[in-house]
Design a protein around this motif. Structure first.
Motif, mmCIF file in Angstrom:
data_model
loop_
_atom_site.group_PDB
_atom_site.id
_atom_site.type_symbol
_atom_site.label_atom_id
_atom_site.label_comp_id
_atom_site.label_asym_id
_atom_site.label_seq_id
_atom_site.Cartn_x
_atom_site.Cartn_y
_atom_site.Cartn_z
ATOM 1 N N UNK A 152 0.814 -1.220 0.000
ATOM 2 C CA UNK A 152 0.000 0.000 0.000
ATOM 3 C C UNK A 152 0.848 1.271 0.000
ATOM 4 N N UNK A 153 1.990 1.245 0.675
ATOM 5 C CA UNK A 153 2.797 2.456 0.835
ATOM 6 C C UNK A 153 3.745 2.721 -0.320
ATOM 7 N N UNK A 154 3.812 1.819 -1.267
ATOM 8 C CA UNK A 154 4.655 2.029 -2.446
ATOM 9 C C UNK A 154 3.783 1.890 -3.682
ATOM 10 N N UNK A 155 3.342 3.013 -4.218
ATOM 11 C CA UNK A 155 2.384 2.983 -5.324
ATOM 12 C C UNK A 155 2.968 2.387 -6.602
ATOM 13 N N UNK A 156 4.299 2.245 -6.680
ATOM 14 C CA UNK A 156 4.893 1.573 -7.842
ATOM 15 C C UNK A 156 4.657 0.063 -7.808
ATOM 16 N N UNK A 157 4.151 -0.441 -6.688
ATOM 17 C CA UNK A 157 3.857 -1.868 -6.577
ATOM 18 C C UNK A 157 2.478 -2.222 -7.111
ATOM 19 N N UNK A 158 1.645 -1.198 -7.356
ATOM 20 C CA UNK A 158 0.238 -1.422 -7.699
ATOM 21 C C UNK A 158 -0.068 -0.811 -9.057
ATOM 22 N N UNK A 159 -0.822 -1.553 -9.862
ATOM 23 C CA UNK A 159 -1.184 -1.074 -11.193
ATOM 24 C C UNK A 159 -2.683 -1.283 -11.426
ATOM 25 N N UNK A 160 -3.315 -0.316 -12.071
ATOM 26 C CA UNK A 160 -4.719 -0.435 -12.455
ATOM 27 C C UNK A 160 -4.805 -0.332 -13.975
ATOM 28 N N UNK A 161 -5.620 -1.195 -14.578
ATOM 29 C CA UNK A 161 -5.693 -1.252 -16.031
ATOM 30 C C UNK A 161 -7.096 -1.648 -16.452
ATOM 31 N N UNK A 162 -7.388 -1.487 -17.727
ATOM 32 C CA UNK A 162 -8.668 -1.994 -18.251
ATOM 33 C C UNK A 162 -8.454 -3.101 -19.279
ATOM 34 N N UNK A 163 -7.192 -3.534 -19.416
ATOM 35 C CA UNK A 163 -6.914 -4.629 -20.350
ATOM 36 C C UNK A 163 -5.600 -5.308 -19.991
ATOM 37 N N UNK A 164 -5.505 -6.599 -20.313
ATOM 38 C CA UNK A 164 -4.276 -7.364 -20.155
ATOM 39 C C UNK A 164 -3.883 -7.935 -21.520
ATOM 40 N N UNK A 165 -2.739 -8.597 -21.542
ATOM 41 C CA UNK A 165 -2.344 -9.297 -22.754
ATOM 42 C C UNK A 165 -3.267 -10.493 -22.962
ATOM 43 N N UNK A 166 -3.242 -11.050 -24.151
ATOM 44 C CA UNK A 166 -4.131 -12.178 -24.463
ATOM 45 C C UNK A 166 -3.914 -13.355 -23.526
ATOM 46 N N UNK A 167 -2.680 -13.565 -23.090
ATOM 47 C CA UNK A 167 -2.366 -14.683 -22.213
ATOM 48 C C UNK A 167 -3.122 -14.595 -20.895
ATOM 49 N N UNK A 168 -3.329 -13.375 -20.410
ATOM 50 C CA UNK A 168 -3.986 -13.169 -19.117
ATOM 51 C C UNK A 168 -5.362 -12.527 -19.274
ATOM 52 N N UNK A 169 -5.950 -12.637 -20.432
ATOM 53 C CA UNK A 169 -7.185 -11.909 -20.727
ATOM 54 C C UNK A 169 -8.348 -12.262 -19.806
ATOM 55 N N UNK A 170 -8.348 -13.465 -19.240
ATOM 56 C CA UNK A 170 -9.455 -13.882 -18.370
ATOM 57 C C UNK A 170 -9.217 -13.566 -16.900
ATOM 58 N N UNK A 188 -4.784 -4.875 -11.193
ATOM 59 C CA UNK A 188 -6.211 -5.197 -11.201
ATOM 60 C C UNK A 188 -6.823 -4.634 -12.473
ATOM 61 N N UNK A 189 -7.645 -5.440 -13.122
ATOM 62 C CA UNK A 189 -8.346 -5.004 -14.327
ATOM 63 C C UNK A 189 -9.704 -4.448 -13.918
ATOM 64 N N UNK A 190 -9.920 -3.157 -14.156
ATOM 65 C CA UNK A 190 -11.128 -2.485 -13.703
ATOM 66 C C UNK A 190 -12.327 -2.819 -14.587
ATOM 67 N N UNK A 191 -13.425 -3.214 -13.922
ATOM 68 C CA UNK A 191 -14.673 -3.501 -14.629
ATOM 69 C C UNK A 191 -15.851 -2.717 -14.080
ATOM 70 N N UNK A 192 -15.590 -1.929 -13.018
ATOM 71 C CA UNK A 192 -16.648 -1.200 -12.326
ATOM 72 C C UNK A 192 -17.754 -2.134 -11.854
ATOM 73 N N UNK A 193 -17.303 -3.231 -11.225
ATOM 74 C CA UNK A 193 -18.181 -4.187 -10.573
ATOM 75 C C UNK A 193 -17.632 -4.429 -9.168
ATOM 76 N N UNK A 194 -18.461 -4.993 -8.309
ATOM 77 C CA UNK A 194 -17.981 -5.283 -6.960
ATOM 78 C C UNK A 194 -16.830 -6.283 -6.995
#
Length: 382
Positions: A152-170, A188-194
């Motif tokens: 939590x205290x190192x924001x370079x450790x955390x990434x938010x995205x709306x897409x991944x590569x095909x290998x990790x698409x699911x 974390x891939x954002x979907x705006x769901x719980x």
């Protein structure tokens, strides 16, 4: 967000060291970490590093990624973390297959024609961070919380995205480990769901697990890395309800947890039958023997079997926490702090989950969502 330029620099440093590295153990750590760096760059979600490659993969029907120079390193990464140098005998396999059948025979959480349609649940990245941080603080275990703060205290450790590569698409979330510098990174891939909340908190637990004790593949019985995260999923879902998140959406998360293990068990049995038919060159098989499964056993099947056992163990830890918070949480920390020997059957009797208890628990899958009493389980003791 991840520092992509820094990752690329570190990637080059590892490639340079690999050219002259002759120590087998050091080389393994370098290759695992290199695989993490490459995968992080590929899955950071930017146009240049992720979206453009996905387009090229689509146009080439996947051949673009296969022909990239980095492909051999990501391949090595998969081989290392799924090595087959560990114990498996006919008795252990029979035990795992009994778990499969027990879970299949539980009452289905979701009918074949039913879908869990989650409501739109918009939230900011900061909200995800704050809720997860509050959850780990609310556990009132300083060891776990301090390890959570490393992420939590190192924001370079955390990434938010709306897409991944095909290998990790699911994947909803992914965690990558840097065994050289002792750091864990999650996205974390954002979907705006719980589901975003649950997935993010799940990946934070993977980071916590790493910071307690890095599980280097050649030093542990690989395949049980989901025990801490699956156990924490149960607690976090209850926590969401306790802070006033819409009950209907929380209940869908519970149903998703139960249904995942039930679906996994069914897919394992289907995979077994398919592989046995292929080996025996027959079209159909109604039943099979343990030796039939041993004859077709490969790493893919082993991984699925161990994941299902992990799910039962995590459910057992959750029930322990609900009955006696301190004992249950201490058992979770025993799992986190230790590795499992590779040369003998994994034994969880030290956390009061011997084989017979696990077999009984496997008959209960589905009860979490069906019989759940409202309220965060820890609070029920007070």
């Amino acid at each position: 967000m991840w520092n992509i330029q820094k990752l690329k620099t570190q990637k080059k440093q590892i490639l340079d060291e690999l050219k002259t590295c002759t120590d087998k153990s050091r080389k393994e750590i370098l290759e695992i970490t290199l695989g993490s760096y490459i995968s992080m760059i590929d899955n950071c979600g930017t146009i240049k590093n992720t979206k453009m490659y996905n387009i090229l993969d689509t146009l080439s029907k996947g051949k673009f990624s296969l022909n990239r120079p980095s492909a051999k390193y990501t391949g090595n990464f998969e081989k290392i973390i799924t090595n087959n140098d560990y114990y498996m005998d006919i008795d252990y396999l029979e035990f795992l297959l009994d778990i499969v059948e027990n879970v299949i025979n539980t009452e289905p959480t979701i009918t074949p024609n039913e879908n869990l349609n989650f409501d739109f649940f918009p939230s900011s990245n900061e909200t995800l961070l704050n809720i997860s941080k509050q959850f780990y603080q609310n556990l009132e275990d300083n060891d776990i919380y301090q390890m959570a703060l490393k992420t939590f205290n190192d924001k370079e450790n955390i990434n938010f995205s709306n897409t991944y590569s095909r290998l990790y698409s699911n994947a909803a979330g992914i965690t990558f480990c840097d065994y050289i510098n002792g750091k864990a990174f999650c996205t974390i891939k954002r979907n705006n769901l719980i589901i975003d909340f649950q997935a993010f908190n799940h990946e934070i637990m993977h980071c916590i697990d790493f910071y307690f004790k890095p599980k280097i593949p050649n030093e542990t019985y690989y395949g049980f890395h989901e025990i801490p995260t699956y156990a924490i999923d149960y607690l976090f879902i209850d926590y969401l309800e306790s802070i006033g998140v819409k009950y209907g959406e929380v209940q869908k998360l519970r149903m998703m947890k139960d249904n995942y293990l039930q679906s996994l068990a069914k897919s394992i049995r289907g995979l077994i039958k398919e592989e046995i038919c292929n080996k025996k060159e027959i079209d159909f098989i109604k039943e099979y023997k343990v030796q039939d499964v041993m004859d077709i056993l490969d790493m893919s099947l082993v991984r699925h079997l161990l994941e299902l056992e992990s799910g039962i163990i995590s459910y057992g830890i959750y029930k322990q926490i609900c009955l006696d918070y301190n004992i249950g949480l201490n058992n979770l920390k025993i799992i986190i702090k230790n590795t499992l020997p590779k040369d003998k059957k994994p034994d969880f009797s030290n956390i009061n989950l011997p084989d017979q208890v696990l077999l009984e628990l496997s008959k209960e899958i589905g009860s979490y969502s069906k019989d759940h009493e409202k309220g965060y389980c820890r609070k029920r003791q007070n």
